[in-house]
Motif scaffolding. Sequence first.
Motif, PDB file in Angstrom:
ATOM      1  N   ARG A  29      37.660  44.034  33.353  1.00  0.00           N
ATOM      2  CA  ARG A  29      38.392  42.833  33.763  1.00  0.00           C
ATOM      3  C   ARG A  29      38.849  42.031  32.549  1.00  0.00           C
ATOM      4  O   ARG A  29      39.958  41.489  32.534  1.00  0.00           O
ATOM      5  N   SER A  30      37.991  41.963  31.538  1.00  0.00           N
ATOM      6  CA  SER A  30      38.370  41.250  30.322  1.00  0.00           C
ATOM      7  C   SER A  30      39.554  41.920  29.637  1.00  0.00           C
ATOM      8  O   SER A  30      40.517  41.267  29.226  1.00  0.00           O
ATOM      9  N   ARG A  31      39.496  43.262  29.523  1.00  0.00           N
ATOM     10  CA  ARG A  31      40.617  43.995  28.909  1.00  0.00           C
ATOM     11  C   ARG A  31      41.894  43.804  29.706  1.00  0.00           C
ATOM     12  O   ARG A  31      42.983  43.648  29.138  1.00  0.00           O
ATOM     13  N   THR A  32      41.777  43.842  31.024  1.00  0.00           N
ATOM     14  CA  THR A  32      42.953  43.699  31.876  1.00  0.00           C
ATOM     15  C   THR A  32      43.625  42.358  31.653  1.00  0.00           C
ATOM     16  O   THR A  32      44.850  42.272  31.499  1.00  0.00           O
ATOM     17  N   ASP A 122      53.194  35.965  40.482  1.00  0.00           N
ATOM     18  CA  ASP A 122      52.649  37.295  40.233  1.00  0.00           C
ATOM     19  C   ASP A 122      51.132  37.304  40.369  1.00  0.00           C
ATOM     20  O   ASP A 122      50.439  36.401  39.879  1.00  0.00           O
ATOM     21  N   VAL A 123      50.622  38.334  41.040  1.00  0.00           N
ATOM     22  CA  VAL A 123      49.180  38.536  41.179  1.00  0.00           C
ATOM     23  C   VAL A 123      48.859  39.968  40.790  1.00  0.00           C
ATOM     24  O   VAL A 123      49.425  40.909  41.351  1.00  0.00           O
ATOM     25  N   PHE A 124      47.981  40.132  39.813  1.00  0.00           N
ATOM     26  CA  PHE A 124      47.445  41.449  39.490  1.00  0.00           C
ATOM     27  C   PHE A 124      46.086  41.528  40.173  1.00  0.00           C
ATOM     28  O   PHE A 124      45.148  40.835  39.791  1.00  0.00           O
ATOM     29  N   LEU A 125      46.003  42.348  41.216  1.00  0.00           N
ATOM     30  CA  LEU A 125      44.842  42.381  42.097  1.00  0.00           C
ATOM     31  C   LEU A 125      44.006  43.629  41.848  1.00  0.00           C
ATOM     32  O   LEU A 125      44.511  44.745  41.895  1.00  0.00           O
ATOM     33  N   GLU A 126      42.711  43.427  41.576  1.00  0.00           N
ATOM     34  CA  GLU A 126      41.765  44.526  41.402  1.00  0.00           C
ATOM     35  C   GLU A 126      40.789  44.524  42.572  1.00  0.00           C
ATOM     36  O   GLU A 126      40.174  43.511  42.878  1.00  0.00           O
ATOM     37  N   ILE A 127      40.656  45.675  43.223  1.00  0.00           N
ATOM     38  CA  ILE A 127      39.746  45.820  44.356  1.00  0.00           C
ATOM     39  C   ILE A 127      38.790  46.961  44.052  1.00  0.00           C
ATOM     40  O   ILE A 127      39.224  48.057  43.685  1.00  0.00           O
ATOM     41  N   PHE A 187      46.707  46.590  42.052  1.00  0.00           N
ATOM     42  CA  PHE A 187      48.065  46.420  42.552  1.00  0.00           C
ATOM     43  C   PHE A 187      48.741  45.269  41.809  1.00  0.00           C
ATOM     44  O   PHE A 187      48.125  44.221  41.575  1.00  0.00           O
ATOM     45  N   ASP A 188      49.988  45.489  41.452  1.00  0.00           N
ATOM     46  CA  ASP A 188      50.831  44.460  40.868  1.00  0.00           C
ATOM     47  C   ASP A 188      51.690  43.906  41.994  1.00  0.00           C
ATOM     48  O   ASP A 188      52.612  44.567  42.462  1.00  0.00           O
ATOM     49  N   THR A 189      51.371  42.714  42.463  1.00  0.00           N
ATOM     50  CA  THR A 189      52.011  42.172  43.649  1.00  0.00           C
ATOM     51  C   THR A 189      52.328  40.698  43.430  1.00  0.00           C
ATOM     52  O   THR A 189      52.386  40.233  42.282  1.00  0.00           O
ATOM     53  N   ILE A 190      52.534  39.949  44.510  1.00  0.00           N
ATOM     54  CA  ILE A 190      52.710  38.506  44.432  1.00  0.00           C
ATOM     55  C   ILE A 190      51.716  37.830  45.368  1.00  0.00           C
ATOM     56  O   ILE A 190      51.120  38.492  46.229  1.00  0.00           O
ATOM     57  N   LEU A 288      48.485  35.371  38.010  1.00  0.00           N
ATOM     58  CA  LEU A 288      47.060  35.333  38.327  1.00  0.00           C
ATOM     59  C   LEU A 288      46.454  36.726  38.194  1.00  0.00           C
ATOM     60  O   LEU A 288      47.114  37.733  38.453  1.00  0.00           O
ATOM     61  N   PHE A 289      45.191  36.762  37.809  1.00  0.00           N
ATOM     62  CA  PHE A 289      44.391  37.976  37.931  1.00  0.00           C
ATOM     63  C   PHE A 289      43.306  37.681  38.955  1.00  0.00           C
ATOM     64  O   PHE A 289      42.599  36.665  38.856  1.00  0.00           O
ATOM     65  N   ALA A 290      43.189  38.522  39.980  1.00  0.00           N
ATOM     66  CA  ALA A 290      42.221  38.311  41.053  1.00  0.00           C
ATOM     67  C   ALA A 290      41.447  39.593  41.278  1.00  0.00           C
ATOM     68  O   ALA A 290      41.981  40.694  41.112  1.00  0.00           O
ATOM     69  N   TRP A 291      40.174  39.447  41.693  1.00  0.00           N
ATOM     70  CA  TRP A 291      39.377  40.648  41.952  1.00  0.00           C
ATOM     71  C   TRP A 291      38.390  40.400  43.077  1.00  0.00           C
ATOM     72  O   TRP A 291      37.986  39.273  43.356  1.00  0.00           O
TER      73      TRP A 291
END
Length: 352
Positions: A29-32, A122-127, A187-190, A288-291
Motif C-alpha cells: 500500500r505504501s509503494r502504491t 479518481d479512486v485507486f481501489l485495492e480489494i 481498480f482504477d476508477t472514480i 484517493l487511494f482506498a482499500w
Amino acid sequence: MASSAKRALSGCENSLHARELSKRNVARRSRTVQSLREKRGVTSDNVYLKWRRNLAALEKWEAVNHNKTGILNYSPATSEYDVFAADTSCILTPTVTDGPYYVWGELVRENVKEDVYSDGVDVFLEIQYIDINTCTAVPGALVDIWQANATGVYSGISESGNYAADGWDSTYLRGIQQTDQDGVVTFDTIFPGHYEGRATHTHLLTHLNATLLPNNTLEVDTGSVAHIGQLFWNEVLRSAVEDTYPYTTNTQSVTTNAEDMWAKTQADSAYDPFPEYIYLGDHLDDGLFAWIQIGINASADYTDNSYYSIAAYYDADGGHENSDSSAMGSGSVPSGTNSTVPSASASASTAA
C-alpha cells in the motif's frame, strides 16, 4: 454466520502466515501511494490524509466519523505502518443483492474509466480477499466491479430507470480483475455518484474457478459465485466529493447510509463496510487511494441464490438484455436512447 466466522478466525489470525501477509500489505500500500503520487506530480508535504474510524454499528460509525472526529494530518515522518496497517474486518463479509444492473461479460481490465461518462474524483481501489476458513489469501479469484457515474447512471443498461448513453453497448466503470497471490485486485476508477433511493456504493462480485477466455472475458456460467457485496462510503467523504464537478450536476436526492437498507444489511458490530482511504495530496483533485479486506467462504456458491441476477450480457456483438432476468422489468428498450446523454434524473429510485 459472520459471528461464527469471526470466532473461527481466532485460531489463525495471529499465525505466522497472517502476520507476514499483513507486513506485505503495509509495504504494498505504501509503494502504491508513492507511485500514484509520483504519477500525478503530487509534491505536497501533507502526505497522508486519512479518515480514522471506530468499529461500531453503522449509525455509530456515522455519528463518530462525521460529528466528532476530524481528519488526521500525517507528516512525512509518520510510520507507514500507522497509516497502512489498518485492515478491515477479516470476517465473513455479508452477502447482499447484486441489484438490477449486473452485466456478465465485461472486459478484464484494471482501468475501468473511459473517455466519456467517467469524469469524477479518481479512486485507486485495492480489494483483498481472505478465506475465512484458513485466514489465507484467495488467489485466482475473478472480481467484477461496477458502479454509477458521477450523475448516478450505470453503463450497460438502457431500461426504465437507467437510460445509459450508448445503451446496452456502453461499458464505462465496469471491469474484471484477477486476484494475485496475496488475494489482491486493484481498480482504477472514480468515486461513484449517487442516485435516488440508494446510498453511494460500489458493487463487487467474486467468481472462483471461472474460465477466462482468450478474448479477455469470462465464459458464461462457469465457476462459482463466492461472494456478492457492496462497498459504502462515509458521509464526510461523499459530501466533499459531491461539492466538486461533475457531481454538482447530479440533481437527484441523496440517500444517507443510515437510510439505505443494504448499508444496514452489510454493516453490523462485526463488519465495517467502509473502505479505508487517504487523499493522495492536499485536495480531491489529486485523487484517493482506498482499500478494504473482504472475508469470503471459498466453498460457498451463490449462483442459485436470489441475490444473484444477470441483467445483461456483453459479448462480441455488444450488449444484450437478459430477457430472463426478473430484475429488469418489461425488457423494452426505448428508442433514441443510444445517442442521448443520460440526465441526472434518469436513475431508478428502486435500483440496488
